[in-house]
Write a protein that holds these residues in place. Structure first.
Motif, short mmCIF file in Angstrom:
data_model
loop_
_atom_site.label_atom_id
_atom_site.label_comp_id
_atom_site.label_asym_id
_atom_site.label_seq_id
_atom_site.Cartn_x
_atom_site.Cartn_y
_atom_site.Cartn_z
N GLU A 153 -13.74 -3.05 -39.80
CA GLU A 153 -13.22 -2.12 -38.81
C GLU A 153 -12.19 -2.89 -37.97
OE1 GLU A 153 -15.02 0.84 -35.42
OE2 GLU A 153 -16.36 -0.08 -36.88
N ILE A 196 -11.97 -1.59 -32.66
CA ILE A 196 -13.28 -1.06 -32.29
C ILE A 196 -13.26 -0.71 -30.81
CG2 ILE A 196 -14.51 -2.35 -34.06
CD1 ILE A 196 -15.41 -4.28 -31.89
N ASN A 246 -22.34 -3.16 -28.41
CA ASN A 246 -23.49 -3.01 -29.31
C ASN A 246 -23.55 -4.17 -30.29
OD1 ASN A 246 -24.47 -0.69 -28.14
ND2 ASN A 246 -23.29 0.66 -29.48
N TRP A 247 -22.41 -4.61 -30.80
CA TRP A 247 -22.35 -5.73 -31.73
C TRP A 247 -22.83 -7.01 -31.05
CZ3 TRP A 247 -19.00 -10.12 -31.85
CH2 TRP A 247 -19.06 -10.85 -33.04
N SER A 305 -18.76 -0.02 -29.04
CA SER A 305 -19.14 -0.61 -30.32
C SER A 305 -19.19 -2.13 -30.23
CB SER A 305 -18.13 -0.18 -31.39
OG SER A 305 -18.39 -0.83 -32.60
N PHE A 306 -18.24 -2.73 -29.50
CA PHE A 306 -18.22 -4.19 -29.34
C PHE A 306 -19.45 -4.67 -28.57
CE2 PHE A 306 -16.71 -7.98 -26.97
CZ PHE A 306 -16.58 -8.83 -28.05
N PRO A 361 -21.74 -13.17 -32.39
CA PRO A 361 -22.46 -12.18 -31.57
C PRO A 361 -23.34 -12.78 -30.49
CG PRO A 361 -22.64 -11.60 -33.88
CD PRO A 361 -21.97 -12.96 -33.81
#
Length: 90
Positions: free
Chosen positions: A74, A77, A84-85, A81-82, A55
């Motif tokens: 998951e 994605i 945010n990760w 979402s990626f 990350p």
């Protein structure tokens, strides 16, 4: 013998075939390597590694056997979402 202007100057029609031929040279494949690609055969005790992204943006090498045994949370994605990760805000 006097040279006329037509014999010494190069017209646009004379340059176009040269440019066209020059643009086709990469398609002919003169830059191909004659050395065959070597493949490394892994020894029985040697581990195979795959490079993954953390990350924080750094790359790490992870054993393939560990990836096969990993639990998938998951599979597919979304971009949101990626991001945010990764810790980036939209």
């Amino acid at each position: 013998m006097t040279k006329t202007k037509k014999e010494t100057s190069i017209s646009r029609r004379g340059i176009l075939p040269i440019l066209g031929g020059g643009l086709l040279l990469p398609l002919l494949g003169f830059g191909r390597s004659t050395i065959p690609e070597t493949t490394f055969i892994a020894e029985e005790g040697a581990e195979e590694y795959q490079t993954l992204l953390k990350p924080d943006g750094t790359a790490v090498k992870v054993r393939v056997s560990a990836l096969k045994n990993a639990k998938i949370i998951e599979k597919n994605i979304s971009n949101k979402s990626f991001l945010n990760w990764l810790g980036r805000k939209l």
